[in-house]
Design a protein around this motif. Structure first.
Motif, PDB file in Angstrom:
ATOM      1  N   LYS A  57       0.830  -1.208   0.000  1.00 33.12           N
ATOM      2  CA  LYS A  57       0.000   0.000   0.000  1.00 33.12           C
ATOM      3  C   LYS A  57       0.864   1.258   0.000  1.00 33.12           C
ATOM      4  O   LYS A  57       0.502   2.276  -0.598  1.00 33.12           O
ATOM      5  CB  LYS A  57      -0.936   0.000   1.211  1.00 33.12           C
ATOM      6  N   GLU A  58       2.029   1.174   0.652  1.00 32.71           N
ATOM      7  CA  GLU A  58       2.927   2.327   0.694  1.00 32.71           C
ATOM      8  C   GLU A  58       3.395   2.736  -0.700  1.00 32.71           C
ATOM      9  O   GLU A  58       3.619   3.916  -0.966  1.00 32.71           O
ATOM     10  CB  GLU A  58       4.133   2.028   1.593  1.00 32.71           C
ATOM     11  N   GLU A  59       3.521   1.758  -1.594  1.00 32.61           N
ATOM     12  CA  GLU A  59       3.930   2.104  -2.955  1.00 32.61           C
ATOM     13  C   GLU A  59       2.810   2.852  -3.682  1.00 32.61           C
ATOM     14  O   GLU A  59       3.075   3.718  -4.523  1.00 32.61           O
ATOM     15  CB  GLU A  59       4.326   0.859  -3.746  1.00 32.61           C
ATOM     16  N   ILE A  60       1.571   2.542  -3.353  1.00 28.31           N
ATOM     17  CA  ILE A  60       0.444   3.304  -3.909  1.00 28.31           C
ATOM     18  C   ILE A  60       0.505   4.737  -3.391  1.00 28.31           C
ATOM     19  O   ILE A  60       0.334   5.698  -4.149  1.00 28.31           O
ATOM     20  CB  ILE A  60      -0.899   2.649  -3.538  1.00 28.31           C
ATOM     21  N   TYR A  61       0.753   4.870  -2.080  1.00 25.22           N
ATOM     22  CA  TYR A  61       0.943   6.208  -1.513  1.00 25.22           C
ATOM     23  C   TYR A  61       2.021   6.961  -2.289  1.00 25.22           C
ATOM     24  O   TYR A  61       1.860   8.133  -2.646  1.00 25.22           O
ATOM     25  CB  TYR A  61       1.406   6.116  -0.052  1.00 25.22           C
ATOM     26  N   ALA A  62       3.139   6.272  -2.513  1.00 24.42           N
ATOM     27  CA  ALA A  62       4.292   6.909  -3.150  1.00 24.42           C
ATOM     28  C   ALA A  62       3.975   7.385  -4.558  1.00 24.42           C
ATOM     29  O   ALA A  62       4.377   8.485  -4.959  1.00 24.42           O
ATOM     30  CB  ALA A  62       5.473   5.944  -3.174  1.00 24.42           C
ATOM     31  N   ARG A  63       3.260   6.568  -5.326  1.00 27.21           N
ATOM     32  CA  ARG A  63       2.926   6.960  -6.694  1.00 27.21           C
ATOM     33  C   ARG A  63       2.024   8.192  -6.701  1.00 27.21           C
ATOM     34  O   ARG A  63       2.177   9.082  -7.547  1.00 27.21           O
ATOM     35  CB  ARG A  63       2.250   5.790  -7.405  1.00 27.21           C
ATOM     36  N   ALA A 107      -1.668  16.066  -1.654  1.00 31.81           N
ATOM     37  CA  ALA A 107      -0.818  16.777  -0.697  1.00 31.81           C
ATOM     38  C   ALA A 107      -0.755  16.041   0.636  1.00 31.81           C
ATOM     39  O   ALA A 107       0.318  15.917   1.242  1.00 31.81           O
ATOM     40  CB  ALA A 107      -1.344  18.195  -0.489  1.00 31.81           C
ATOM     41  N   LYS A 108      -1.900  15.535   1.103  1.00 31.71           N
ATOM     42  CA  LYS A 108      -1.923  14.790   2.368  1.00 31.71           C
ATOM     43  C   LYS A 108      -1.076  13.523   2.268  1.00 31.71           C
ATOM     44  O   LYS A 108      -0.312  13.195   3.176  1.00 31.71           O
ATOM     45  CB  LYS A 108      -3.360  14.415   2.738  1.00 31.71           C
ATOM     46  N   VAL A 109      -1.224  12.821   1.159  1.00 33.41           N
ATOM     47  CA  VAL A 109      -0.464  11.581   0.970  1.00 33.41           C
ATOM     48  C   VAL A 109       1.029  11.894   0.865  1.00 33.41           C
ATOM     49  O   VAL A 109       1.865  11.185   1.433  1.00 33.41           O
ATOM     50  CB  VAL A 109      -0.955  10.829  -0.280  1.00 33.41           C
ATOM     51  N   ALA A 110       1.368  12.969   0.144  1.00 24.58           N
ATOM     52  CA  ALA A 110       2.774  13.358   0.009  1.00 24.58           C
ATOM     53  C   ALA A 110       3.366  13.711   1.370  1.00 24.58           C
ATOM     54  O   ALA A 110       4.505  13.346   1.684  1.00 24.58           O
ATOM     55  CB  ALA A 110       2.895  14.542  -0.946  1.00 24.58           C
ATOM     56  N   HIS A 111       2.597  14.422   2.181  1.00 21.95           N
ATOM     57  CA  HIS A 111       3.029  14.777   3.534  1.00 21.95           C
ATOM     58  C   HIS A 111       3.280  13.508   4.353  1.00 21.95           C
ATOM     59  O   HIS A 111       4.286  13.395   5.053  1.00 21.95           O
ATOM     60  CB  HIS A 111       1.947  15.630   4.194  1.00 21.95           C
ATOM     61  N   PHE A 112       2.385  12.549   4.231  1.00 24.10           N
ATOM     62  CA  PHE A 112       2.500  11.287   4.962  1.00 24.10           C
ATOM     63  C   PHE A 112       3.740  10.505   4.526  1.00 24.10           C
ATOM     64  O   PHE A 112       4.383   9.829   5.332  1.00 24.10           O
ATOM     65  CB  PHE A 112       1.238  10.456   4.729  1.00 24.10           C
ATOM     66  N   CYS A 113       4.083  10.612   3.250  1.00 27.43           N
ATOM     67  CA  CYS A 113       5.219   9.859   2.702  1.00 27.43           C
ATOM     68  C   CYS A 113       6.570  10.365   3.183  1.00 27.43           C
ATOM     69  O   CYS A 113       7.598   9.751   2.890  1.00 27.43           O
ATOM     70  CB  CYS A 113       5.171   9.863   1.174  1.00 27.43           C
ATOM     71  N   ARG A 115       7.315  10.284   6.213  1.00 27.52           N
ATOM     72  CA  ARG A 115       7.601   9.483   7.402  1.00 27.52           C
ATOM     73  C   ARG A 115       8.589   8.357   7.091  1.00 27.52           C
ATOM     74  O   ARG A 115       8.495   7.695   6.064  1.00 27.52           O
ATOM     75  CB  ARG A 115       6.307   8.888   7.963  1.00 27.52           C
ATOM     76  N   ALA A 116       9.499   8.142   8.030  1.00 31.39           N
ATOM     77  CA  ALA A 116      10.541   7.126   7.842  1.00 31.39           C
ATOM     78  C   ALA A 116       9.951   5.732   7.705  1.00 31.39           C
ATOM     79  O   ALA A 116      10.432   4.918   6.906  1.00 31.39           O
ATOM     80  CB  ALA A 116      11.523   7.170   9.010  1.00 31.39           C
ATOM     81  N   VAL A 126      11.692   3.335  -6.052  1.00 35.79           N
ATOM     82  CA  VAL A 126      10.726   4.377  -5.683  1.00 35.79           C
ATOM     83  C   VAL A 126      11.305   5.263  -4.583  1.00 35.79           C
ATOM     84  O   VAL A 126      11.171   6.490  -4.618  1.00 35.79           O
ATOM     85  CB  VAL A 126       9.399   3.745  -5.215  1.00 35.79           C
ATOM     86  N   ALA A 127      11.955   4.650  -3.605  1.00 30.64           N
ATOM     87  CA  ALA A 127      12.579   5.413  -2.523  1.00 30.64           C
ATOM     88  C   ALA A 127      13.646   6.357  -3.078  1.00 30.64           C
ATOM     89  O   ALA A 127      13.759   7.514  -2.646  1.00 30.64           O
ATOM     90  CB  ALA A 127      13.192   4.465  -1.501  1.00 30.64           C
ATOM     91  N   LYS A 128      14.411   5.880  -4.057  1.00 33.00           N
ATOM     92  CA  LYS A 128      15.442   6.715  -4.667  1.00 33.00           C
ATOM     93  C   LYS A 128      14.833   7.879  -5.440  1.00 33.00           C
ATOM     94  O   LYS A 128      15.398   8.980  -5.467  1.00 33.00           O
ATOM     95  CB  LYS A 128      16.322   5.868  -5.590  1.00 33.00           C
ATOM     96  N   ALA A 129      13.686   7.637  -6.066  1.00 31.83           N
ATOM     97  CA  ALA A 129      13.004   8.709  -6.798  1.00 31.83           C
ATOM     98  C   ALA A 129      12.608   9.827  -5.844  1.00 31.83           C
ATOM     99  O   ALA A 129      12.745  11.019  -6.160  1.00 31.83           O
ATOM    100  CB  ALA A 129      11.775   8.158  -7.514  1.00 31.83           C
ATOM    101  N   PHE A 130      12.114   9.450  -4.664  1.00 34.06           N
ATOM    102  CA  PHE A 130      11.776  10.434  -3.638  1.00 34.06           C
ATOM    103  C   PHE A 130      13.010  11.218  -3.210  1.00 34.06           C
ATOM    104  O   PHE A 130      12.991  12.446  -3.131  1.00 34.06           O
ATOM    105  CB  PHE A 130      11.186   9.729  -2.411  1.00 34.06           C
TER     106      PHE A 130
END
Length: 211
Positions: A57-63, A107-113, A115-116, A126-130
């Motif tokens: 689910k975190e990858e969905i958040y990330a996208r 914006a809410k999802v981006a803010h949440f992302c 978090r460590a 995906v982590a590297k893209a961030f």
């Protein structure tokens, strides 16, 4: 341009359907409790199909978050202006706020992302893209502030501390809007609240450091 096969087009379309379903379900106060099964049901596919596209689910958040960042970066200045750097800082802040108002779920999802615990569950690519996006944005902002200090437009101070303070003020402003806290101020709209805080943040850049 390489033309996609029908199978590839269908895969891409299904992926967009999943993200659209997730976005619609995330539009609420309890969005973090939404499950992959609920997303699959909304997209009218099996839960296993979701995992063919996203590892968790975190990858969905990330996208969703990366898509939000791209909306902002489409309007991001391509180079540091040679004059009036302070006005450029305010322009970027207002732009970031406006994109967040226009795309509140993203914006809410981006803010949440940020978090460590979310980052550590993401696939490495995906982590590297961030990390790359954040590094580029931070470097640009630091160079902009440094340029303003070098020409005397902005008082000399710690760029790192200034970026931290701006980051905290930015996310704090959005959090108050999302949580409905500005309702305590009668007649105050999100747009007006952002205008007030943008001016405050710019004034803080010009203020003297406490010792």
């Amino acid at each position: 341009m390489v033309e996609l096969t029908r199978k590839q087009r269908e895969f891409a379309r299904r992926e967009e359907d999943i993200l659209s379903a997730a976005l619609s379900l995330f539009d609420g106060n309890d969005w973090q409790s939404v499950t992959v099964a609920q997303i699959a049901n909304k997209a009218e596919i099996g839960k296993g199909t979701v995992y063919k596209h996203f590892s968790c689910k975190e990858e969905i958040y990330a996208r969703i978050a990366l898509s939000h960042f791209e909306k902002f970066r489409e309007q991001w200045p391509t180079k540091i202006p040679e004059d009036n750097r302070l006005a450029a800082v305010e322009q970027i802040l207002r732009l970031a706020f406006q994109v967040s108002l226009d795309d509140p779920v993203g914006a809410k999802v981006a803010h949440f992302c940020h978090r460590a615990e979310v980052r550590k569950r993401l696939p490495e690519a995906v982590a590297k893209a961030f990390e790359e996006l954040e590094k580029q944005d931070q470097c640009f902002f630091e160079e902009l502030l440094e340029a303003g200090m070098s020409c005397g437009e902005i008082p000399r101070q710690s760029v790192e501390e200034l970026v931290i303070a701006l980051h905290a003020s930015f996310h704090g402003t959005l959090r108050m809007i999302w949580d409905g806290d500005i309702a305590a101020f009668k007649g105050l709209t999100p747009e007006r609240f952002i205008e007030i805080n943008s001016r405050f943040m710019v004034a803080g850049i010009l203020g003297k450091r406490s010792h």
